[in-house]
Design an enzyme around this catalytic site. Structure first.
Site, PDB file in Angstrom:
ATOM      1  N   THR A 254       0.797  -0.774   0.363  1.00 53.03           N
ATOM      2  CA  THR A 254       0.142  -0.146  -0.260  1.00 53.03           C
ATOM      3  C   THR A 254       1.003   0.676  -0.003  1.00 53.03           C
ATOM      4  OG1 THR A 254      -1.855   1.113   0.483  1.00 53.03           O
ATOM      5  CG2 THR A 254      -0.166   0.714   2.458  1.00 53.03           C
ATOM      6  N   CYS A 255      -0.010   2.197  -0.350  1.00 46.70           N
ATOM      7  CA  CYS A 255       0.485   3.818  -0.211  1.00 46.70           C
ATOM      8  C   CYS A 255       1.821   4.036   0.716  1.00 46.70           C
ATOM      9  CB  CYS A 255       0.205   4.835  -0.297  1.00 46.70           C
ATOM     10  SG  CYS A 255       0.028   4.805  -2.931  1.00 46.70           S
ATOM     11  N   SER A 256       2.515   4.752   1.019  1.00 49.07           N
ATOM     12  CA  SER A 256       3.168   5.425   2.294  1.00 49.07           C
ATOM     13  C   SER A 256       3.778   6.725   1.621  1.00 49.07           C
ATOM     14  CB  SER A 256       4.894   4.288   2.729  1.00 49.07           C
ATOM     15  OG  SER A 256       4.399   4.640   3.780  1.00 49.07           O
TER      16      SER A 256
END
Length: 271
Positions: A254-256
């Site tokens: 997922t995005c960070s």
């Protein structure tokens, strides 16, 4: 009575337009989140936990487990993870594939908000802004990399999901930056039409969109072992799980937000 200057009138009009525009943006964002939560909650009617499993606690996105038969008191926090992992959910894939033939599985992380169908498209773009049912929505879907075999037989099978601000989709992966969270959630389930796989987690860390984490296959065992050793060294939490070249790895991504291309990944071994 004060006479308004032309510049003051222009400023007030401009501020009014900005406020209205911001309100419209917030409304559409809220509607997207609400629609996404409702859509995925409705799909949980096709997933059934083993009889006697207590209902998991509510999460930030207010998702619930449909089909649960709560007949026991909730387990203590220390034992909750293993309690929910005692047996896999049962998934009605015939119904899910009637909605979307791209369905290849279901991912369920006990006692968290992760409880979703897994799709696989012909690219890695479509499900970024389309839900499982095909409707356009910023929530997107949980989906497998299009380069992977859909039966999870590659060295490394990659699943993507958005980091939604309401805690839904794969937002919860970022919690694996903490040892305590890993200790309470050391494994999850991936159910396919043919099998139920417990996934024992061994690493979680921030990486870059251009790193070698996204490699799905390796030329030989030596290359694979070097890659496994590398990702284990990067983990923010400690695990007793030691992956080997005989294992099939699942990478959840997922995005960070450390940089524009940062990603948080959690990796596990499929049983």
């Amino acid at each position: 009575m004060k006479k308004w200057k032309k510049s003051e009138i222009v400023f007030l009009i401009l501020m009014t337009v900005i406020i209205i525009a911001a309100a419209c943006v917030l409304f559409f964002i809220f509607r997207e989140y609400h629609t996404g939560s409702d859509t995925y909650e409705s799909l949980q009617s096709y997933v059934f936990l083993p009889e006697g499993t207590p209902e998991p606690p509510s999460d930030a996105s207010s998702e619930t487990e449909s089909g649960t038969q709560p007949s026991q008191a909730s387990p203590s926090p220390d034992s909750a993870g293993e309690f929910y992992l005692a047996a896999p959910p049962v998934v009605d894939f015939d119904s899910l594939r009637a909605i979307n033939p791209d369905c290849i599985g279901w991912i369920y992380s006990p006692n968290t908000s992760i409880n979703y169908p897994i799709a696989q498209g012909t690219d890695n773009s479509y499900y970024l802004d389309h839900m499982y049912n095909g409707a356009a929505n910023a929530c997107g879907a949980i989906f497998m990399d299009y380069l992977n075999q859909n039966d999870f037989t590659d060295h490394n099978s990659i699943l993507y999901g958005h980091h939604m601000k309401n805690g839904s989709m794969f937002a919860g992966l970022a919690d694996y930056a903490q040892q305590d969270y890993y200790d309470a959630h050391p494994a999850l389930w991936i159910i396919t039409p043919g099998e139920a796989h417990r996934v024992n987690l061994f690493a979680g860390f921030v990486t870059d969109a251009e790193s070698d984490v996204w490699q799905v296959s390796f030329a030989n065992d030596d290359d694979f072992q070097k890659w496994l050793d590398s990702v284990c060294r990067k983990s923010y939490f400690k695990s007793d799980i030691v992956p080997t070249v005989n294992d099939h790895i699942v990478t959840l991504a997922t995005c960070s937000y450390e940089t524009a291309t940062s990603r948080f990944v959690v990796m596990g071994i499929m049983e």
